[in-house]
Design a protein around this motif. Structure first.
Motif, mmCIF file in Angstrom:
data_model
loop_
_atom_site.group_PDB
_atom_site.id
_atom_site.type_symbol
_atom_site.label_atom_id
_atom_site.label_comp_id
_atom_site.label_asym_id
_atom_site.label_seq_id
_atom_site.Cartn_x
_atom_site.Cartn_y
_atom_site.Cartn_z
ATOM 1 N N GLN A 78 0.865 -1.280 0.006
ATOM 2 C CA GLN A 78 -0.001 -0.159 0.145
ATOM 3 C C GLN A 78 0.788 1.223 -0.024
ATOM 4 O O GLN A 78 1.984 1.314 0.736
ATOM 5 C CB GLN A 78 -0.812 0.114 1.302
ATOM 6 N N ASN A 130 -2.607 8.214 3.510
ATOM 7 C CA ASN A 130 -2.893 7.391 2.226
ATOM 8 C C ASN A 130 -4.095 8.279 1.632
ATOM 9 O O ASN A 130 -4.764 9.139 2.142
ATOM 10 C CB ASN A 130 -3.269 6.004 2.392
ATOM 11 N N ALA A 154 -7.251 6.734 0.939
ATOM 12 C CA ALA A 154 -8.391 5.894 1.459
ATOM 13 C C ALA A 154 -9.228 6.800 2.239
ATOM 14 O O ALA A 154 -8.947 7.184 3.426
ATOM 15 C CB ALA A 154 -8.165 4.609 2.387
ATOM 16 N N SER A 194 -11.600 5.760 4.173
ATOM 17 C CA SER A 194 -12.065 5.335 5.388
ATOM 18 C C SER A 194 -10.928 5.307 6.374
ATOM 19 O O SER A 194 -11.015 4.641 7.545
ATOM 20 C CB SER A 194 -11.964 3.449 5.104
ATOM 21 N N SER A 195 -9.800 6.047 6.340
ATOM 22 C CA SER A 195 -8.998 6.581 7.204
ATOM 23 C C SER A 195 -9.661 7.306 8.372
ATOM 24 O O SER A 195 -10.560 8.039 8.186
ATOM 25 C CB SER A 195 -7.789 7.585 6.857
#
Length: 96
Positions: free
Chosen positions: A35, A52, A54, A56-57
């Motif tokens: 990743q 990152n 995402a 969803s962090s």
């Protein structure tokens, strides 16, 4: 994948439906367990590590949608003199 020196928009989740957006520069991309993560220097001179893209962090992430809309179209540009800081070795040292 973003490269070193590119301007990005960081989104920080403050509350469930409240977000704070900041302009920053990629200091260093790196891969961990397949990743991609990034170290980012924000304009308020805060360095964030292990970000990152995402959504969803839990706290902060690089907002790909806002980066594409604002940075890649030229509407927002970072005021951080990244190249000069890199040449003069003035970038902060980040240890994750």
């Amino acid at each position: 994948m973003y490269n070193q020196g590119e301007t990005v928009i960081d989104t920080e989740k403050i509350k469930k439906k409240e977000e704070k957006h900041s302009v920053g520069v990629i200091m260093k991309p790196f891969v961990h367990k397949k990743q991609t993560f990034y170290d980012v220097l924000l304009e308020r001179r805060t360095a964030l590590s292990f970000l990152n893209t995402a959504r969803s962090s839990k706290q902060s992430f690089i907002n790909r949608d806002l980066t594409k809309k604002l940075v890649e179209t030229g509407n927002i540009e970072s005021t951080i003199p990244f190249k000069a800081m890199l040449d003069n070795e003035e970038l902060p040292i980040i240890i994750a």
